[in-house]
Design a protein around this motif. Structure first.
Motif: not given
Lengths: 137, 230, 671
Positions: B49, C220, B39, C214-218, B41-45, A19
């Motif tokens: 973070v 984005m 973007g 690091k936190l965005r919806c798929p 994959s969505g939010p990282a693990s 990832e």
């Protein structure tokens, strides 16, 4: 979660299913790999540290150039530790980490160099404080 | 109520009908943008973070040190007739301090490798070793400061000495607080094992400890070695 | 035992602070009594004080900011009336030492405890919703940040009653602020209040950099994020870059004051000029920390109420990042007159002029966003238009000040005061009111009253200009700032004008209060049942108003810019919503009291450091440490919201959305 085709253009495709990397991560390889890595980093750090002390103690380097030599050695050793201890690489999985580092270094550079430059010019243009104090009876 | 709800959206749809090419009304990036942001994959693990957030904190900490470095550079000649850097440097002690901290950093890296391999014994042994070497560093630095104070070399003496003690002392304070953190980490590993959140904290501690060594490289090069050669 | 603290610290001989603090204490006691009588403590503790929900924390930041805004505004009214009264033979009603505390408190409170909490409040409330995620990166840390900010605000307000506040201006310039010239506790109150809240702000910055990156919806990707998220990122990056400088500088000044070190003293090799250098290396970017999210708010408002995508989105992103970097290269323009000489002054003069280019790009983009759109003149839109007019003029006076020779003439004059109020009120405060009106229905579920909102805007807009045009004029005439007494009678009429402007501003503030009261009373009529009251374009409008605590039943999958707009048009065209997702349980962080306890210990430690009660400071630090270890030891970090609860909430939302599609859609859904 989402269609890989749509986002294939991003660097995600270069990650071989992995990832992303957090700074300092030591993933996938076994512990032995990271021990070798740390050994190598330690050896280089010791060399560079010894070099820095040697530069000051001997007259290998022309006097006025010593600060420059010390700065070069210090920056080299910081780089060594970033790579071998903190595992910062230039790979696509590290883009965010490296960008953040670059931003931090830019700010550091601006503060240090900017302050020195500003205060140096100030001292040239104004009488330094000590002299001013010495002039007082 | 539906009549006047969403006026802009209805207007857009109406105009779209009148203007088949939708000149000037097209939202950009209707096609998937090959953006640099991952973007997809969505939010990282949580691991990413936490590690990244701590990385950002470390950068802010480096900037904190940058201010003290800048002040030191500016005040280096403000000795007010007192001692200069040359009079302060005790080379063997600096070398010993540097060695202790470098080895401590190395031991910390090894402990992290052991933690990744889920080897509790080696993790703990190496963490304790890290802490002892850090303690040795702090002890040597304290001894240095006490010795200097004995010779009347104190921060209250001059602007230069203020900047010197401020910069080196701030680093020493960081190592000390890092040691307190390390002690709690040893306890956490002992009682909680390698849970995900403990691993995240070990990652952060590892980063912190290495960063302190990197700052020390700057201090021994710029403060001590340059001061001795000046 | 109690350090420097004695009974003489309480100002029994000064009626104004004494009466103010007695009234304040009575109000606080009244609120506490009300909470006790109504039995709200349990609810407050569970739902708000220990909440780690970014929306709740955002609202608490907003509340703190509004209360402090009122306090700072009261200081402003006192300053303007004192100057209007104390002309020539008149003395006014404020003694010099009290007046000096008021202007110091005004600046400190407005920047650190009104503007910052409000801006951060919006970042908190809006950013995770716009990114399509359930919370920020570090929810518990977020709570700690908020409570530390509140702790700093508390310390500043304690200074009203116990001891005194700084008399050194909002940035305590040495050597005046050194213990030799300010032996009282005023500067210490300033230092520790700002140090504590500064740490909170720094953690907020770290939190939001991590959240946005690091936190965005798929789906984005960076170039699909709403403009407000970009400005949050840029502002947070600046926080991370410069708040350590603030901490360092204030720590150095504290070391000087407490231990007699020589960082900034005027003797023994100390260098007061280094303080100007460092504090402005923080202070200038701070302006952009405030104004960039304000630009983000305006971008959302212009785009929504023009019914068009933001014009030049990518140039807007570029301009934001450009400002973010160049903001750190202009700090010397705050002290051109210090004497660094032509080379340094020229370089910083040029960089200051250059940064205006980025803002210029933005102004044109907003204007072109309106061009060709169907503009709806709502209250947020009025504030935004007022902003363009006000900010362009404020920016131009700023470019005047960026020219070093011109700056030498008006440095530290009322012209400067007028200039920075022109950009901060016109830029930041107008944005905060625009944002309040724009996101209020999202936060509380009902719209604010239009008529009173418009009245508030016009009163504030007119009042602002009537107040500050005379100050520009006075500055050109040579009036310096921070005068407790004005010797030149010819300046009197201009100061009276300015006071008249303040009266209009007070009326504007009253209109805001009436707007809130009227709206709350009429809330059942003003209810927003749709979740999309403004026909919005970004993801926060895809949620119900107010959103459920988990924000999204399922994280949205974004296919382009203006994520919600795309979804909405598709639904409108096809007259049906996207198919119902397969609902799953949602994992959310548990509440935590660590923020509240940290702030409690921080307040105790700060207070005892101010008064040199060393043992209590040690106890406070120990308490904070024990609290952290206790927190680190907990085993449960998350709880699960069952899939049925998620489904129930989301089905209600879908029903409201279907009603929004129009009759045909509703029929189709029913059949």
């Amino acid at each position: 979660m989402s269609d890989p085709e749509t986002f294939a253009a991003g660097p995600a495709s270069e990650l071989d299913g992995r990832e992303d990397h957090a700074p300092g991560d030591a993933p996938s390889e076994d512990a032995g790999y990271w021990v070798h890595n740390a050994n190598f980093g330690l050896a280089l750090s010791v060399l560079l540290t010894a070099g820095a002390f040697a530069v000051v103690r001997s007259d290998l380097v022309w006097g006025p150039a010593i600060p420059v030599a010390l700065l070069v050695l210090a920056i080299a050793q910081m780089g060594v530790q970033l790579v071998f201890f903190l595992h910062i690489t230039t790979g696509p999985d590290n883009t965010n980490n490296v960008l953040a580092l670059a931003f931090g270094l830019l700010v550091t550079f601006l503060i240090v160099v900017g302050s020195i430059w500003i205060m140096d010019h100030l001292n040239h243009n104004m009488m330094p404080m000590q002299q001013l104090m010495q002039m007082q009876p | 109520m539906s009549g006047d709800a969403l006026p802009a959206a209805r207007e857009t749809l109406r105009r779209r009908g009148e203007d088949p090419h939708r000149l000037g009304h097209r939202a950009h990036g209707r096609e998937a943008v090959a953006g640099t942001g991952r973007g997809g994959s969505g939010p990282a693990s949580k691991r990413i973070v936490v590690g990244y957030g701590f990385w950002i904190f470390l950068l802010s900490d480096v900037i904190l040190f940058a201010c003290f470095f800048a002040t030191f550079a500016v005040q280096r000649d403000a000795t007010a007739g007192g001692p200069t850097m040359r009079a302060l440097v005790d080379m063997p002690r600096v070398a010993a301090e540097t060695g202790a901290l470098l080895l401590s950093s190395y031991a910390c890296g090894l402990s992290y490798a052991a933690a990744n391999a889920r080897n509790k014994l080696w993790t703990q042994v190496l963490l304790v070793l890290t802490g002892l070497l850090g303690l040795a560093f702090v002890a040597m630095e304290l001894q240095e400061f006490v010795g200097l104070a004995g010779r009347g070399i104190v921060p209250q003496r001059s602007g230069f000495l203020t900047a010197f003690f401020g910069l080196v002392g701030l680093h020493g304070l960081h190592v000390t607080l890092g040691g307190v953190w390390l002690a709690t980490m040893v306890a956490q590993v002992q009682f909680k094992g390698f849970r995900p959140e403990i691993m995240h904290r070990l990652t952060c501690f590892n980063l912190f400890w290495h960063a302190l060594d990197i700052v020390w490289i700057g201090i021994f090069s710029i403060v001590y070695l340059m001061g001795a050669s000046a | 035992m109690f350090g420097k603290l004695t009974w003489s610290a309480i100002p029994f001989d000064q009626p104004i602070p004494l009466i103010t603090s007695i009234v304040l204490i009575l109000v606080i006691l009244g609120v506490l009594a009300l909470v006790t009588v109504r039995g709200w403590w349990g609810m407050l503790w569970r739902e708000w004080i220990t909440s780690v929900d970014h929306k709740r924390i955002g609202i608490m930041y907003g509340l703190l900011g509004v209360v402090m805004l009122v306090r700072g505004f009261a200081d402003a009214v006192m300053m303007r009336s004192q100057q209007a009264f104390a002309v020539g033979a008149h003395r006014g009603y404020l003694a010099p030492e009290h007046y000096d505390q008021i202007f110091s408190a005004h600046g400190t409170i407005m920047i650190f405890f009104a503007a910052m909490p409000l801006v951060i409040g919006f970042m908190n409330f809006v950013t995770p919703l716009q990114l399509g995620v359930r919370d920020v990166a570090f929810p518990t840390l977020n709570s700690v940040s908020f409570w530390l900010t509140a702790s700093g605000a508390l310390l500043v307000n304690i200074s009203l009653f116990v001891g005194e506040f700084a008399r050194t201006g909002w940035l305590p310039y040495p050597p005046l602020s050194e213990s030799a010239y300010s032996p009282g506790v005023g500067v210490d109150y300033y230092l520790w209040a700002i140090q504590i809240s500064g740490i909170g702000t720094l953690m907020t910055g770290i939190n939001f950099v991590t959240t946005v990156l690091k936190l965005r919806c798929p789906g984005m990707s960076y170039l699909r994020m709403p403009m407000f998220c970009w400005t949050t990122l840029a502002s947070s990056l600046l926080i991370v870059a410069v708040f350590p400088i603030l901490s360092a500088t204030l720590a150095m000044l504290s070391l000087d004051r407490v231990f007699g070190w020589h960082y900034f003293t005027s003797d023994a090799g100390g260098n007061p000029m280094m303080f100007m250098n460092l504090i402005w290396a923080w202070g200038h970017p701070e302006v952009y920390i405030l104004v960039l999210p304000a630009f983000g708010i305006f971008s959302e408002v212009f785009s929504t109420f023009s019914g068009k995508p933001l014009f030049g989105y990518r140039s807007m992103v570029a301009a934001t990042l450009f400002i973010c970097i160049v903001a750190m290269m202009t700090w010397l323009h705050h002290f051109f007159t210090m004497g660094s000489g032509p080379a340094v002054n020229t370089a910083f003069g040029i960089s200051t002029s250059v940064i205006a280019v980025g803002t210029g790009v933005k102004i044109y983009n907003w204007i072109f966003t309106m061009y060709g759109g169907r503009v709806r003149m709502t209250v947020p839109m009025l504030w935004s238009l007022g902003f363009i007019f006000t900010f362009v003029i404020g920016g131009m006076t700023g470019v005047l000040l960026a020219v070093p020779p011109a700056d030498f003439l008006v440095h530290n004059s009322m012209f400067l005061v007028a200039h920075f109020h022109n950009v901060i009120v016109g830029g930041v405060v107008f944005a905060l009111f625009a944002g309040l009106d724009y996101w209020f229905p999202k936060a509380f579920g009902f719209r604010l009253h239009e008529g009173w909102g418009k009245a508030a805007f016009w009163l504030a807009f007119i009042g602002f200009w009537v107040t500050f045009v005379p100050l520009y004029w006075l500055g050109m005439l040579g009036m310096t700032r921070r005068l407790q007494h004005v010797w030149i009678p010819e300046w009197g009429p201009l100061l009276d004008w300015s006071l008249a402007g303040v009266a209009i501003l007070v009326a504007g503030a009253a209109a805001q209060v009436i707007m809130l009261v009227v709206s709350i009373r009429q809330r059942d009529r003003r209810r927003d049942t749709t979740g999309d009251p403004w026909d919005g374009r970004s993801l926060e409008w895809a949620t119900p108003s107010p959103p459920p605590f988990f924000n999204f039943a399922q994280l949205p999958d974004v296919e382009g810019e203006e994520a919600y707009w795309t979804i909405k048009l598709r639904a409108l065209e096809s007259q049906r919503l996207d198919p119902e997702p397969h609902y799953q349980a949602v994992e959310m962080p548990v509440n935590s009291a660590v923020g509240f306890f940290t702030a409690f210990f921080a307040t105790v430690t700060g207070f005892s450091l101010i008064w040199h009660i060393w043992w209590l400071a040690g106890l406070g630090l120990l308490g904070a440490f024990v609290g952290f270890v206790f927190f680190a030891w907990r085993d449960v970090h998350e709880f699960h919201v069952p899939a049925e609860e998620v489904a129930r909430a989301d089905r209600a939302r879908r029903a409201a959305r279907t009603a929004l599609l129009g009759e045909r859609g509703a029929e189709a859904a029913a059949s």
